[in-house]
Design a protein around this motif. Structure first.
Motif, mmCIF file in Angstrom:
data_model
loop_
_atom_site.group_PDB
_atom_site.id
_atom_site.type_symbol
_atom_site.label_atom_id
_atom_site.label_comp_id
_atom_site.label_asym_id
_atom_site.label_seq_id
_atom_site.Cartn_x
_atom_site.Cartn_y
_atom_site.Cartn_z
ATOM 1 N N LYS A 47 27.359 76.626 -31.499
ATOM 2 C CA LYS A 47 28.305 77.094 -32.521
ATOM 3 C C LYS A 47 29.568 76.246 -32.538
ATOM 4 N N ALA A 48 30.051 75.852 -31.351
ATOM 5 C CA ALA A 48 31.252 75.025 -31.267
ATOM 6 C C ALA A 48 31.006 73.651 -31.887
ATOM 7 N N GLU A 49 29.819 73.097 -31.677
ATOM 8 C CA GLU A 49 29.493 71.807 -32.292
ATOM 9 C C GLU A 49 29.459 71.919 -33.817
ATOM 10 N N ALA A 50 28.920 73.005 -34.319
ATOM 11 C CA ALA A 50 28.891 73.197 -35.774
ATOM 12 C C ALA A 50 30.314 73.219 -36.327
ATOM 13 N N GLU A 51 31.218 73.865 -35.612
ATOM 14 C CA GLU A 51 32.616 73.893 -36.026
ATOM 15 C C GLU A 51 33.233 72.493 -35.961
ATOM 16 N N PHE A 53 31.743 69.625 -36.370
ATOM 17 C CA PHE A 53 31.254 68.822 -37.486
ATOM 18 C C PHE A 53 31.855 69.256 -38.817
ATOM 19 N N ARG A 54 32.510 70.412 -38.831
ATOM 20 C CA ARG A 54 33.239 70.874 -40.017
ATOM 21 C C ARG A 54 34.725 70.525 -39.927
ATOM 22 N N GLY A 55 35.070 69.765 -38.892
ATOM 23 C CA GLY A 55 36.452 69.326 -38.733
ATOM 24 C C GLY A 55 37.329 70.290 -37.956
ATOM 25 N N ARG A 56 36.721 71.249 -37.273
ATOM 26 C CA ARG A 56 37.482 72.232 -36.497
ATOM 27 C C ARG A 56 37.083 72.136 -35.028
#
Length: 87
Positions: A47-51, A53-56
């Motif tokens: 989940k942290a990686e997905a964030e 890659f969204r710039g967060r």
């Protein structure tokens, strides 16, 4: 041998799967609690990686050690960064 670009996420997943296999093979007595802990951590990282890659990057940074000894090496080499204030 020709190298291909598999991407950071795929590389991370491959490393996690390899680590899980090594732990499972090396410690056959590892129980359900250890597996549940690993699964929970893996879910947090995913989940942290997905964030990220969204710039967060905040959720991924929260998983890292904030100690003065933390070190980050980039995939392209170099000397890396040492200490939380530089990472």
């Amino acid at each position: 041998m020709k190298w291909t670009n598999i991407g950071r996420r795929n590389f991370f997943v491959i490393c996690c799967v390899a680590a899980l296999a090594a732990v499972s093979l090396g410690c056959p007595q590892a129980g359900a609690q250890e597996r549940a802990e690993f699964d929970a951590f893996f879910d947090k990282v995913t989940k942290a990686e997905a964030e990220l890659f969204r710039g967060r990057p905040e959720s991924l940074k929260a998983l890292w050690s904030h100690s003065p000894e933390v070190t980050l090496f980039g995939v392209s080499g170099g000397s890396g960064e040492h200490g939380w204030e530089h990472v």
